[in-house]
Design a protein around this motif. Structure first.
Motif, PDB file in Angstrom:
ATOM      1  N   LEU A   1       3.220  -2.777  -2.707  1.00  0.00           N
ATOM      2  CA  LEU A   1       1.835  -3.256  -2.668  1.00  0.00           C
ATOM      3  C   LEU A   1       0.866  -2.088  -2.625  1.00  0.00           C
ATOM      4  O   LEU A   1      -0.133  -2.065  -3.355  1.00  0.00           O
ATOM      5  CB  LEU A   1       1.617  -4.169  -1.467  1.00  0.00           C
ATOM      6  CG  LEU A   1       0.185  -4.681  -1.279  1.00  0.00           C
ATOM      7  CD1 LEU A   1      -0.204  -5.619  -2.423  1.00  0.00           C
ATOM      8  CD2 LEU A   1       0.042  -5.377   0.055  1.00  0.00           C
ATOM      9  N   TYR A   2       1.142  -1.096  -1.769  1.00  0.00           N
ATOM     10  CA  TYR A   2       0.269   0.064  -1.694  1.00  0.00           C
ATOM     11  C   TYR A   2       0.199   0.779  -3.046  1.00  0.00           C
ATOM     12  O   TYR A   2      -0.877   1.200  -3.478  1.00  0.00           O
ATOM     13  CB  TYR A   2       0.739   1.040  -0.625  1.00  0.00           C
ATOM     14  CG  TYR A   2       0.413   0.626   0.788  1.00  0.00           C
ATOM     15  CD1 TYR A   2      -0.759  -0.047   1.101  1.00  0.00           C
ATOM     16  CD2 TYR A   2       1.276   0.928   1.827  1.00  0.00           C
ATOM     17  CE1 TYR A   2      -1.062  -0.418   2.399  1.00  0.00           C
ATOM     18  CE2 TYR A   2       0.992   0.565   3.136  1.00  0.00           C
ATOM     19  CZ  TYR A   2      -0.182  -0.105   3.413  1.00  0.00           C
ATOM     20  OH  TYR A   2      -0.477  -0.468   4.701  1.00  0.00           O
ATOM     21  N   ALA A   3       1.320   0.921  -3.717  1.00  0.00           N
ATOM     22  CA  ALA A   3       1.316   1.556  -5.031  1.00  0.00           C
ATOM     23  C   ALA A   3       0.467   0.750  -6.013  1.00  0.00           C
ATOM     24  O   ALA A   3      -0.322   1.321  -6.772  1.00  0.00           O
ATOM     25  CB  ALA A   3       2.745   1.716  -5.544  1.00  0.00           C
ATOM     26  N   ASP A   4       0.598  -0.575  -5.968  1.00  0.00           N
ATOM     27  CA  ASP A   4      -0.205  -1.434  -6.838  1.00  0.00           C
ATOM     28  C   ASP A   4      -1.699  -1.305  -6.541  1.00  0.00           C
ATOM     29  O   ASP A   4      -2.526  -1.463  -7.427  1.00  0.00           O
ATOM     30  CB  ASP A   4       0.213  -2.896  -6.691  1.00  0.00           C
ATOM     31  CG  ASP A   4       1.574  -3.191  -7.297  1.00  0.00           C
ATOM     32  OD1 ASP A   4       2.086  -2.355  -8.087  1.00  0.00           O
ATOM     33  OD2 ASP A   4       2.128  -4.263  -6.981  1.00  0.00           O
ATOM     34  N   GLN A   5      -2.035  -1.027  -5.292  1.00  0.00           N
ATOM     35  CA  GLN A   5      -3.432  -0.853  -4.894  1.00  0.00           C
ATOM     36  C   GLN A   5      -3.943   0.564  -5.176  1.00  0.00           C
ATOM     37  O   GLN A   5      -5.127   0.826  -4.990  1.00  0.00           O
ATOM     38  CB  GLN A   5      -3.594  -1.129  -3.390  1.00  0.00           C
ATOM     39  CG  GLN A   5      -3.384  -2.569  -2.994  1.00  0.00           C
ATOM     40  CD  GLN A   5      -3.455  -2.744  -1.492  1.00  0.00           C
ATOM     41  OE1 GLN A   5      -2.911  -1.954  -0.718  1.00  0.00           O
ATOM     42  NE2 GLN A   5      -4.120  -3.799  -1.060  1.00  0.00           N
ATOM     43  N   GLY A   6      -3.063   1.461  -5.580  1.00  0.00           N
ATOM     44  CA  GLY A   6      -3.468   2.841  -5.807  1.00  0.00           C
ATOM     45  C   GLY A   6      -3.499   3.678  -4.545  1.00  0.00           C
ATOM     46  O   GLY A   6      -4.020   4.790  -4.554  1.00  0.00           O
TER      47      GLY A   6
END
Length: 143
Positions: free
Chosen positions: A89-94
């Motif tokens: 999720l954090y990766a998807d959020q940048g």
């Protein structure tokens, strides 16, 4: 998506009533408590819908993680599953620094729990490598 979200919320509420907040959310297997919201945040909708869905998904993952840490401990495989999903999720959020920290935590725990060659460990290695590649850290990605 609304029906899926309602079902996830129902499952989470039932687990909390039976065992305490987040205690039996099976983070390593099957749908995650924030997965429906995370996916709805990636559907190409309006910016506010996207950020709201991602923020709600993050809150649900964090709630599940807190409950799992209390119930099973920080190195239990169910806890590590939620750590891994929060990293995604954090990766998807940048949020790359947060994603890296969570992937590293999941990787360390997976290596202890299952060993370096287990498919769960290797899945985390793969995702961490992709994160490094996306940041242009090619030496780390290759390793």
């Amino acid at each position: 998506m609304a029906e899926a979200e309602a079902m996830y919320r129902r499952a989470l509420e039932g687990s909390e009533k039976a065992s305490g907040a987040g205690a039996h959310v099976d983070a390593g297997h099957g749908p995650q408590p924030g997965e429906s919201l995370q996916e709805s945040g990636q559907d190409g909708g309006s910016g506010s819908h996207v950020s709201t869905g991602m923020a709600e998904a993050e809150a649900m993952y964090r709630q599940a993680l807190e409950g799992l840490e209390k119930a099973w401990g920080p190195e239990h495989t169910s806890t590590l599953g939620t750590v891994h999903h929060l990293a995604v999720l954090y990766a998807d959020q940048g949020k790359m620094a947060e994603a890296e920290a969570m992937y590293r935590r999941a990787l360390e725990g997976s290596e202890k729990a299952w060993g370096p060659e287990h498919t769960s460990t290797l899945g985390t290695v793969h995702n961490l490598g992709n994160l490094y590649k996306d940041q242009g850290k090619m030496a780390e990605a290759e390793a």
